[in-house]
Design an enzyme around this catalytic site. Structure first.
Site, mmCIF file in Angstrom:
data_model
loop_
_atom_site.group_PDB
_atom_site.id
_atom_site.type_symbol
_atom_site.label_atom_id
_atom_site.label_comp_id
_atom_site.label_asym_id
_atom_site.label_seq_id
_atom_site.Cartn_x
_atom_site.Cartn_y
_atom_site.Cartn_z
ATOM 1 C CE1 TYR A 42 -4.021 -1.757 0.025
ATOM 2 C CE2 TYR A 42 -3.134 -2.960 1.892
ATOM 3 C CZ TYR A 42 -4.090 -2.817 0.913
ATOM 4 O OH TYR A 42 -5.081 -3.724 0.799
ATOM 5 C CB CYS A 43 2.462 3.059 2.208
ATOM 6 S SG CYS A 43 3.294 4.618 2.444
ATOM 7 N N PRO A 44 5.036 2.506 -0.121
ATOM 8 C CG PRO A 44 6.997 2.919 -1.323
ATOM 9 C CD PRO A 44 6.481 2.159 -0.163
#
Lengths: 401, 90
Positions: free
Chosen positions: B15-17
């Site tokens: 999800y992140c990054p």
């Protein structure tokens, strides 16, 4: 394997300190004789979320502590630079302190700022990823009266994905407080086609950026910076766009450590190939990595290292006892400042994205309270069970809804 | 469609990054004509990846549906010309 089990940790940032403390505690369960040694060139433990505050005038000395004071009694601390890891003979070689044989090795070597990799980097470009850079930025901001401030990202990956967006929003607040916001244009360039990587959070962030009149340029990946009278002052993207600036704040390029590449553990940019669940280093025996130094596709952030550290501690003990390895679930949580006095809070793992919660004063106060808790309890591992009890778990809010 | 995959990225459950950042990072290190295969379970990728590929002059060769994820095949295109390079050629 020798009778006394030797655990060596390289790096004394959040991940290294916490992993050393967890390993020291968890190894007691094995009822074997062991030592834990941590090697770091400075033992200066920088509370990096504090850069957003030192960039706006907070004192740097408030965010740097001696990390040896946060180690459990009995852990050996060696202040030296590691020159190479001899993986064949399981030796960590240092500059002045000799060789350290290991049975288990933990790599918590972080990310280094590698401005030399950008041919266009110059000393007038500001950054807030180092104590000196943040101090220099604060000096420049105080003198800035009018013009274009650009917040951009030099290269991927970089630490703390929200940081450049937070910086843009804090700049808005800062210039408003000085009464010169109408004379300053704030431009934020995002590598993505939204301002923040996580869609659920980005939907909120978009609204805040619009309310603050921050000009957002999407799908903008920095390729070059012009910085002279003839060519002008502008950032050019690999997608072929340009933004002009009077003050440029750039997230610097990040790389892994050179000795990791020289040791044959990583290639290219130096990110350590790591199993995203067990945190074992791929292709190496009894070696773990955590925090910013890995190639795991998640945030490079202190919180990531925090939640990975108990897994590393447990897995060293589990390997010694021949038990099944524990798994890291991708848990990350972080504050996301939207102004001085308000923050969002994002909490997610590999399976569940963060809910689109709004910015609140409560999370700002929590952020302020977090730093002393971090230094006194979290990193040293005091009251670990109590902290875990109050830990905010990731809730499956999508299915619940 | 025939192509030889030179780089692979497994950005599932990221999800992140996130997958696009992983793709940009990898493409920067590739040569023109190299082909990357990106696995993503993020629903947003079906919009993000082709949009960026088009803007950055890369060729979207294929998007394949798989079990709970998509496989994006992208060929690195010629780098867009820089202003400085253009000027020096004038």
């Amino acid at each position: 394997m020798s009778e006394e089990i030797k655990i060596v940790v390289i790096g004394a940032g959040t991940g290294g300190n916490m992993a050393a403390n967890h390993a020291f505690k968890d190894m007691k369960k094995t009822k074997k004789s062991y030592t834990v040694t941590i090697i770091d060139p400075t033992f200066e433990h920088v509370y990096q979320p504090g850069f957003l505050f030192t960039s706006f005038g907070a004192k740097t000395k408030t965010i740097i502590k001696d990390s040896r004071k946060m180690l459990k009694k009995g852990i050996n601390a060696v202040m030296d630079k590691v020159t190479i890891v001899d993986t064949e003979n399981k030796l960590v070689k240092t500059d002045k302190s000799g060789d350290f044989p290991y049975d288990y090795l933990v790599l918590a070597t972080g990310a280094r700022m590698a401005t030399e990799t950008a041919e266009w980097w110059n000393e007038d470009i500001h950054e807030f990823y180092s104590p000196k850079g943040a101090e220099k930025l604060w000096a420049a901001l105080q003198k800035f009266e009018e013009g274009k401030v650009v917040v951009s990202i030099a290269d991927l990956p970089y630490k703390c994905p929200p940081a450049p967006v937070e910086m843009s929003m804090l700049l808005d607040d800062y210039f408003k407080k000085r009464g010169i916001r109408d004379k300053v244009d704030i431009i934020y360039t995002s590598p993505l086609n939204r301002p923040f990587s996580i869609e659920t959070t980005s939907s909120r962030v978009e609204g805040y950026l619009e309310d603050k009149n921050i000009d957002v340029r999407l799908l903008f990946n920095t390729d070059y910076v012009y910085a002279d009278e003839e060519e002008g002052y502008a950032v050019e993207s690999m997608e072929g766009e340009e933004v002009e600036y009077d003050l440029l704040i750039m997230v610097p390029p990040h790389r892994g450590q050179q000795f990791i590449i020289d040791s044959g553990i990583a290639k290219g940019q130096g990110w350590i190939p790591t199993n995203k669940e067990t945190l074992e280093v791929n292709g190496q025996e009894n070696m773990f990595a955590l925090g910013d130094c890995t190639d795991i596709p998640t945030s490079k952030a202190g919180s990531t290292a925090h939640y990975q550290s108990p897994v590393v501690g447990k897995n060293i003990a589990n390997k010694v006892m021949g038990k099944e390895l524990a798994l890291y679930d991708g848990h990350v949580q972080c504050f996301f400042l939207t102004e001085f006095g308000k923050s969002m809070f994002i909490n997610f793992n590999y399976k569940i994205p963060p809910p689109p919660t709004p910015t609140r004063k409560f999370w700002w106060l929590f952020k302020l309270a977090f730093k002393p808790l971090y230094y006194k309890f979290l990193v040293p591992g005091h009251f670990h069970k109590t902290i875990e009890f109050f830990n905010i778990k990731v809730k499956d809010w999508q299915n619940k809804a | 469609m025939s192509y030889e995959i030179t780089h692979t990225i497994d950005a599932r459950e990221s999800y992140c990054p996130g997958p696009l950042m992983e793709l940009v990072k990898t493409i920067k290190q590739m040569e023109t004509g190299d082909v990357v295969s990106l696995l993503s379970s993020d629903e947003g990728s079906v919009v993000d990846i082709p949009a960026w590929a088009e803007k950055a002059n890369h060729k979207m060769l294929e998007i394949k549906e798989d079990d709970g994820f998509r496989r994006f095949i992208i060929e690195k295109g010629e780098k867009k010309e820089r202003r400085r390079r253009r000027r020096s050629e004038e």
